[in-house]
Design an enzyme around this catalytic site. Structure first.
Site, PDB file in Angstrom:
ATOM      1  N   HIS A 285       0.828  -1.206   0.000  1.00  0.00           N
ATOM      2  CA  HIS A 285       0.000   0.000   0.000  1.00  0.00           C
ATOM      3  C   HIS A 285       0.859   1.251   0.000  1.00  0.00           C
ATOM      4  O   HIS A 285       2.091   1.181  -0.010  1.00  0.00           O
ATOM      5  CB  HIS A 285      -0.950  -0.007   1.198  1.00  0.00           C
ATOM      6  CG  HIS A 285      -0.269  -0.152   2.537  1.00  0.00           C
ATOM      7  ND1 HIS A 285       0.161   0.919   3.279  1.00  0.00           N
ATOM      8  CD2 HIS A 285       0.047  -1.261   3.254  1.00  0.00           C
ATOM      9  CE1 HIS A 285       0.701   0.492   4.404  1.00  0.00           C
ATOM     10  NE2 HIS A 285       0.657  -0.832   4.416  1.00  0.00           N
TER      11      HIS A 285
ATOM     12  N   CYS B 163       2.813  -3.078   6.748  1.00  0.00           N
ATOM     13  CA  CYS B 163       3.278  -4.209   5.947  1.00  0.00           C
ATOM     14  C   CYS B 163       4.341  -3.706   4.977  1.00  0.00           C
ATOM     15  O   CYS B 163       5.465  -3.463   5.358  1.00  0.00           O
ATOM     16  CB  CYS B 163       2.101  -4.839   5.209  1.00  0.00           C
ATOM     17  SG  CYS B 163       0.983  -5.781   6.274  1.00  0.00           S
TER      18      CYS B 163
END
Length: 290
Positions: free
Chosen positions: A174, A190
């Site tokens: 992302h 992440c």
């Protein structure tokens, strides 16, 4: 105040009087590549959203999107994430790949293997897990109702959701509200890319795309040992740009900072976000609103 203005004016005139007829000196400013310039995107409600330019100081050689030779076994079209070398590859034909710099949080080293992109979301919303709210209510209770998509959202303008065997891995690729973190290990999240880069990658891939996340052993095999610089970036061990005396590291998931204070790069104030407090056991982006 008037005395200060008068003083500065006098100084300026004095410097001008002492100068010669040569052209005035200008200080060079680092240029930002076109790919990382500001752009306008369509927001979650159809409104125009300004994506700020990335500061030149964050655009190290390894952080910038670029085509490079690729020595891995993956087929063209595959995304390969190396959380230890802090890069992401989009494999191209002819032994090439487009390489992106990434920021890696604890959750970024919590999974290794091969998955597929089962969901793509533009301006995704986000909600902490119930367990996160229960165990750290002071930090996460304020987000129990979820965060709508926008530049205030920790997932940024785009997110790719990885599934394996039809099950959510809770692994996300992302964007980020903190471009200064790209290329570094952080306490949360992440795999985060510059917003311009995740938007580019998002447009290149489709649902069903294979994503291979390297293990530590695979990273060492294909990237070699890495050296962490005093600034928190990694470079191939032995590279001349690494300051003398820096310790050469085999890729490792250790040494993540206990806290990560995010300074909003688009303002001069420190913003309160899920990234702005200690996160020691669980990633604040492990669950997005489905």
């Amino acid at each position: 105040m008037m005395r200060l203005v008068t003083l500065f004016t006098a100084l300026a005139l004095g410097l001008a009087a002492c100068g010669n007829n040569s052209q005035p000196m200008t200080l060079a400013t680092p240029s930002v590549p076109e790919a990382y310039q500001a752009r306008v995107d369509t927001g979650p409600n159809g409104e125009p959203v300004q994506i700020p330019a990335i500061r030149a100081a964050y655009l190290t050689e390894r952080n910038q999107r670029q085509q490079v030779p690729y020595n891995g076994p993956e087929a063209p079209g595959t995304i390969v994430v190396d959380p230890y070398a802090r890069v992401l590859y989009h494999v191209q034909p002819g032994g090439q790949a487009m390489r992106y710099g990434v920021a890696v949080g604890r959750a970024g080293t919590g999974y290794a293997g091969t998955a597929t992109i089962a969901r793509k979301a533009a301006w995704p919303s986000w909600r902490p897990t119930d367990n996160m709210i229960r165990t750290q209510p002071d930090l996460y209770a304020q987000f129990a109702g979820g965060l709508s998509g926008g530049l205030h959202n920790p997932l940024g303008p785009r997110a790719l959701y990885l599934y394996e065997g039809g099950r959510d891995t809770y692994y996300r690729i992302h964007g980020t509200m903190d471009p200064s973190s790209v290329g570094k290990a952080t306490s949360a999240g992440c795999i985060r890319l510059f917003n311009q880069d995740i938007m580019d990658l998002f447009g290149q891939v489709s649902n069903g795309t294979t994503v291979h996340v390297r293990s530590q052993a695979e990273s060492l095999r294909y990237e070699g040992p890495m050296t962490e610089t005093p600034e928190g970036y990694v470079e191939p061990a032995g590279q001349p740009s690494v300051p003398a005396g820096a310790a050469a590291l085999a890729p490792t998931a250790a040494a993540y900072p206990a806290t990560s204070m995010v300074t909003d790069p688009y303002a001069v104030t420190t913003i309160s976000t899920p990234y702005s407090a200690p996160v020691t056991t669980i990633s604040p982006v492990e669950s997005a609103v489905q």
